[in-house]
Design an enzyme around this catalytic site. Structure first.
Site, PDB file in Angstrom:
ATOM      1  N   GLU A   1      12.920 106.946  12.255  1.00 22.34           N
ATOM      2  CA  GLU A   1      12.972 106.641  10.817  1.00 22.34           C
ATOM      3  C   GLU A   1      13.590 105.254  10.701  1.00 22.34           C
ATOM      4  OE1 GLU A   1      11.798 108.565   8.494  1.00 22.34           O
ATOM      5  OE2 GLU A   1      11.412 110.309   9.734  1.00 22.34           O
TER       6      GLU A   1
ATOM      7  N   CYS B   1      17.508 104.067   2.431  1.00 23.77           N
ATOM      8  CA  CYS B   1      16.237 103.656   3.047  1.00 23.77           C
ATOM      9  C   CYS B   1      15.083 103.833   2.086  1.00 23.77           C
ATOM     10  CB  CYS B   1      15.998 104.462   4.313  1.00 23.77           C
ATOM     11  SG  CYS B   1      16.104 106.225   4.016  1.00 23.77           S
TER      12      CYS B   1
HETATM   13  P1  NAP Z   1      21.307 100.388  13.210  1.00 22.67           P
HETATM   14  O1  NAP Z   1      22.228  99.257  13.388  1.00 22.67           O
HETATM   15  O2  NAP Z   1      19.927 100.259  13.726  1.00 22.67           O
HETATM   16  O3  NAP Z   1      22.062 101.650  13.863  1.00 22.67           O
HETATM   17  C1  NAP Z   1      21.510 102.935  13.780  1.00 22.67           C
HETATM   18  C2  NAP Z   1      22.134 103.823  14.831  1.00 22.67           C
HETATM   19  O4  NAP Z   1      21.696 103.412  16.138  1.00 22.67           O
HETATM   20  C3  NAP Z   1      23.665 103.760  14.882  1.00 22.67           C
HETATM   21  O5  NAP Z   1      24.162 105.042  15.160  1.00 22.67           O
HETATM   22  C4  NAP Z   1      23.922 102.818  16.043  1.00 22.67           C
HETATM   23  O6  NAP Z   1      25.188 102.991  16.624  1.00 22.67           O
HETATM   24  C5  NAP Z   1      22.818 103.247  16.986  1.00 22.67           C
HETATM   25  N1  NAP Z   1      22.485 102.276  18.024  1.00 22.67           N
HETATM   26  C6  NAP Z   1      22.740 100.938  18.051  1.00 22.67           C
HETATM   27  N2  NAP Z   1      22.231 100.402  19.189  1.00 22.67           N
HETATM   28  C7  NAP Z   1      21.669 101.417  19.884  1.00 22.67           C
HETATM   29  C8  NAP Z   1      20.999 101.503  21.138  1.00 22.67           C
HETATM   30  N3  NAP Z   1      20.801 100.436  21.901  1.00 22.67           N
HETATM   31  N4  NAP Z   1      20.570 102.702  21.560  1.00 22.67           N
HETATM   32  C9  NAP Z   1      20.751 103.808  20.802  1.00 22.67           C
HETATM   33  N5  NAP Z   1      21.382 103.792  19.597  1.00 22.67           N
HETATM   34  C10 NAP Z   1      21.822 102.607  19.138  1.00 22.67           C
HETATM   35  O7  NAP Z   1      21.143 100.792  11.663  1.00 22.67           O
HETATM   36  P2  NAP Z   1      22.296 100.907  10.550  1.00 22.67           P
HETATM   37  O8  NAP Z   1      22.767  99.537  10.244  1.00 22.67           O
HETATM   38  O9  NAP Z   1      23.267 101.964  10.904  1.00 22.67           O
HETATM   39  O10 NAP Z   1      21.455 101.472   9.315  1.00 22.67           O
HETATM   40  C11 NAP Z   1      20.762 100.682   8.388  1.00 22.67           C
HETATM   41  C12 NAP Z   1      19.262 100.728   8.621  1.00 22.67           C
HETATM   42  O11 NAP Z   1      18.830 102.079   8.737  1.00 22.67           O
HETATM   43  C13 NAP Z   1      18.484 100.153   7.464  1.00 22.67           C
HETATM   44  O12 NAP Z   1      17.541  99.260   7.959  1.00 22.67           O
HETATM   45  C14 NAP Z   1      17.785 101.353   6.831  1.00 22.67           C
HETATM   46  O13 NAP Z   1      16.546 101.083   6.239  1.00 22.67           O
HETATM   47  C15 NAP Z   1      17.649 102.271   7.969  1.00 22.67           C
HETATM   48  N6  NAP Z   1      17.604 103.649   7.487  1.00 22.67           N
HETATM   49  C16 NAP Z   1      16.427 104.319   7.549  1.00 22.67           C
HETATM   50  C17 NAP Z   1      16.356 105.618   7.092  1.00 22.67           C
HETATM   51  C18 NAP Z   1      15.074 106.403   7.160  1.00 22.67           C
HETATM   52  O14 NAP Z   1      15.132 107.624   7.007  1.00 22.67           O
HETATM   53  N7  NAP Z   1      13.946 105.790   7.381  1.00 22.67           N
HETATM   54  C19 NAP Z   1      17.498 106.241   6.573  1.00 22.67           C
HETATM   55  C20 NAP Z   1      18.672 105.506   6.519  1.00 22.67           C
HETATM   56  C21 NAP Z   1      18.726 104.210   6.982  1.00 22.67           C
HETATM   57  P3  NAP Z   1      26.412 101.997  16.204  1.00 22.67           P
HETATM   58  O15 NAP Z   1      26.642 102.203  14.764  1.00 22.67           O
HETATM   59  O16 NAP Z   1      27.522 102.465  17.064  1.00 22.67           O
HETATM   60  O17 NAP Z   1      25.931 100.615  16.524  1.00 22.67           O
END
Ligand code: NAP
Length: 521
Positions: free
Chosen positions: A270, A309
């Site tokens: 997602e 999102c």
């Molecule tokens: P993110 O920076 O991509 O992080 C998402 C998750 O992935 C966090 O738990 C992060 O951990 C983890 N992560 C980071 N690097 C990783 C790796 N190499 N391998 C595995 N996991 C890793 O996103 P965010 O800033 O938390 O969230 C914002 C984004 O999420 C926005 O773009 C939004 O559109 C999207 N979103 C989408 C949905 C949907 O349902 N489509 C829902 C909500 C949000 P850390 O925090 O420890 O880095």
């Protein structure tokens, strides 16, 4: 807070509590001092998280082995566990609201979207379990004859996967994000390991802590790792699952990891999305459909400070209505009070942290190259918040009068209280603009004529996971453009990640393996 679940670390003169991880059936501290979680309004450090030094492979093996007890139960029994979880979380709701206010900077209504949304989703899956009954597997379709007179036939079954589900979540929904993934997996009989986003891991850890303490689930069925994601994907095995929510950039790292690329670990992604709201052609300025669009846009821009999102990022209106819609949205936005969510006068709290605040400002600077400001978020004075410290930002409405020539308005998702208004010439043009999002989670359509609404909705269905149709008859009962309901699919094609979550019983497919049985009648 019970000290068992916390460790402490001395940083100079300051002692900060470090949240523990729950892995291998025990609470365990990381080996280092970890990363800090902050109050985004006051800038103060709250707690720390650390997952360094954990034996992740051993913890995952424990979950797979001990989680087998979950698998041996029926859907009804697992549903009863979900009901017990929902009741327990409901009883501790106030504590979760306090954590959300401190760590996510959200006003009470916004915390409710996350916390009450989580409890509602768990309850929905608990109810669904009653319809699945005392079985341990599911049939998929009817038997099909494979030989004359059906002497030999085939039928498909769905059985829970024998691995674990690793749930990696985004920062914006620490409660709902955890449970919308965990409830269907647990109902399926699959143990889960939760990795909340670091910035807001506190709430997810507190909920897991309370479920573990209540002894509702078999040991090994629910684990939480707070802190770095390092090593998590490496420990996945072929029958495991990974369900990821986050940015498109991290999603591509997850997709290309050998666990997914070579070991065929099933992955659901997602990612981000540039969702639209469309006012159908022919609606009167200031009429009911016009008003519904304006109200929904303002709500979507401001709920959780636009950190959803599913939030509306692009507003598509007939060219003849462009100025009137701009005025109506701007007028409502100007009344939105921004600042410290502890003050009852505040309607919109903070962005989650400084990094997000900077990212939103940078995104705005990019969009400004192609747009005009129709309502400036900088015009909002902050209530009880120091602009030099607080990650609070007023809502900003941008206008792209020539959306065909714009590129980045269809491409950049600003994860904050920002949306762009754009005019369209005719229905075909509106649909073409919506599709320039390259696949979105949701589009909403506003109008009063059934024929136009259904035509537009059907045209949007192949590029959107959900089409939310709003007409005056449903004004008081519609569930909201951005609200994800457990009964309806959540996810979207293309840049939205290509994933599917929720959708009632459909969510169980992800945690089950489908096999074809062939044999005698
Ligand atoms: P993110 O920076 O991509 O992080 C998402 C998750 O992935 C966090 O738990 C992060 O951990 C983890 N992560 C980071 N690097 C990783 C790796 N190499 N391998 C595995 N996991 C890793 O996103 P965010 O800033 O938390 O969230 C914002 C984004 O999420 C926005 O773009 C939004 O559109 C999207 N979103 C989408 C949905 C949907 O349902 N489509 C829902 C909500 C949000 P850390 O925090 O420890 O880095």
């Amino acid at each position: 807070m019970a000290p068992d679940f916390l460790a402490s670390v001395c940083l100079g003169a300051m002692v900060t509590e470090v949240l523990q991880n729950y892995l291998g059936g025990r609470w365990i501290a990381g080996a280092g001092s970890g990363a800090a979680l902050y109050d985004p309004v006051r800038g103060t450090e709250l707690v720390r998280v650390d997952s360094s030094g954990l034996d992740i492979a051993a913890g995952f093996n424990f979950a797979r082995k001990e989680g087998a007890e979950l698998r041996s139960l029926t859907y009804r029994q697992r549903g009863e566990m979900l009901s017990a979880i929902a009741r327990m979380l409901q009883g501790r709701r106030e504590i979760y609201f306090e954590i959300a206010q401190a760590n996510s900077g959200t006003v009470s209504n916004d915390s409710a979207v996350d916390i009450d949304g989580a409890i509602y989703t768990i309850s929905t899956y608990a109810k669904l379990a009653e319809t699945l009954g005392d079985r341990q597997f599911l049939f998929d379709g009817e038997a099909t004859p494979l030989a004359k007179e059906a002497a030999f036939q085939g039928r498909h079954v769905l059985v829970p996967t024998r691995g674990l589900a690793l749930l990696i979540n985004a920062f914006n929904f620490p409660a709902w994000g955890l449970w919308e993934k965990a409830a269907p997996a647990l109902l399926s009989g699959v143990p889960v390991v939760v990795k909340p986003a670091t910035a807001t891991a506190w709430l997810a850890q507190a909920m897991v802590r309370d479920v573990v303490a209540a002894g509702i689930l078999p040991v090994g069925a629910l684990s939480v790792i707070c802190g770095s994601s390092a090593g998590l994907l490496d420990a996945l095995e072929p029958f495991d699952l990974v369900s990821f929510t986050g940015s498109a950039e991290t999603a591509s790292t997850v997709r290309s990891h050998p666990a997914i690329a070579r070991r065929s670990v099933r992955a659901n992604i997602e990612a981000d999305s540039v969702n639209s709201a469309i006012l159908v052609d022919g609606e009167a300025g200031g009429g009911p459909a016009f008003d519904l669009l304006v109200r929904e846009v303002v709500r979507e821009m401001t709920v959780k400070s636009g950190q959803k999102c599913t939030a509306i990022r692009r507003i598509l209106v007939p060219a003849s209505q462009y100025d009137a819609v701009a005025d109506a949205i701007s007028s409502r936005l100007s009344k939105v009070t921004v600042g410290d969510p502890r003050n009852n006068r505040v309607r919109m709290g903070a962005l989650v942290n400084r990094a997000q605040y900077v990212a939103v400002q940078e995104g705005l600077a990019q969009l400004r190259k192609e747009t005009k400001i129709l309502h400036d978020g900088a015009s909002h004075d902050l209530i009880d918040a120091d602009p030099a410290v607080a990650c609070c930002l007023g809502p900003t409405l941008l206008g792209a009068p020539d959306p065909d020539r714009s590129e980045i308005v269809h491409d950049i998702e600003i994860f904050g209280p920002v949306a762009t208004l754009m005019p369209y010439r005719d229905e075909a043009h509106a649909l073409a603009l919506a599709r320039r999002g390259q696949g979105s989670l949701v589009a909403s359509v506003y109008g009063s004529g059934a024929a136009a609404l259904s035509r537009v909705a059907l045209e949007l269905a192949d590029s959107h996971g959900r089409v939310h149709v709003v007409s005056p008859e449903v004004a008081d009962v519609q569930t909201g453009h951005g609200n994800v309901m457990p009964q309806s699919l959540h996810g979207g094609p293309g840049r939205a990640g290509g994933g599917e979550e929720l959708g009632g019983a459909r969510a169980l497919n992800f945690s089950h393996r489908r096999a074809a049985y062939r044999g005698r009648r």
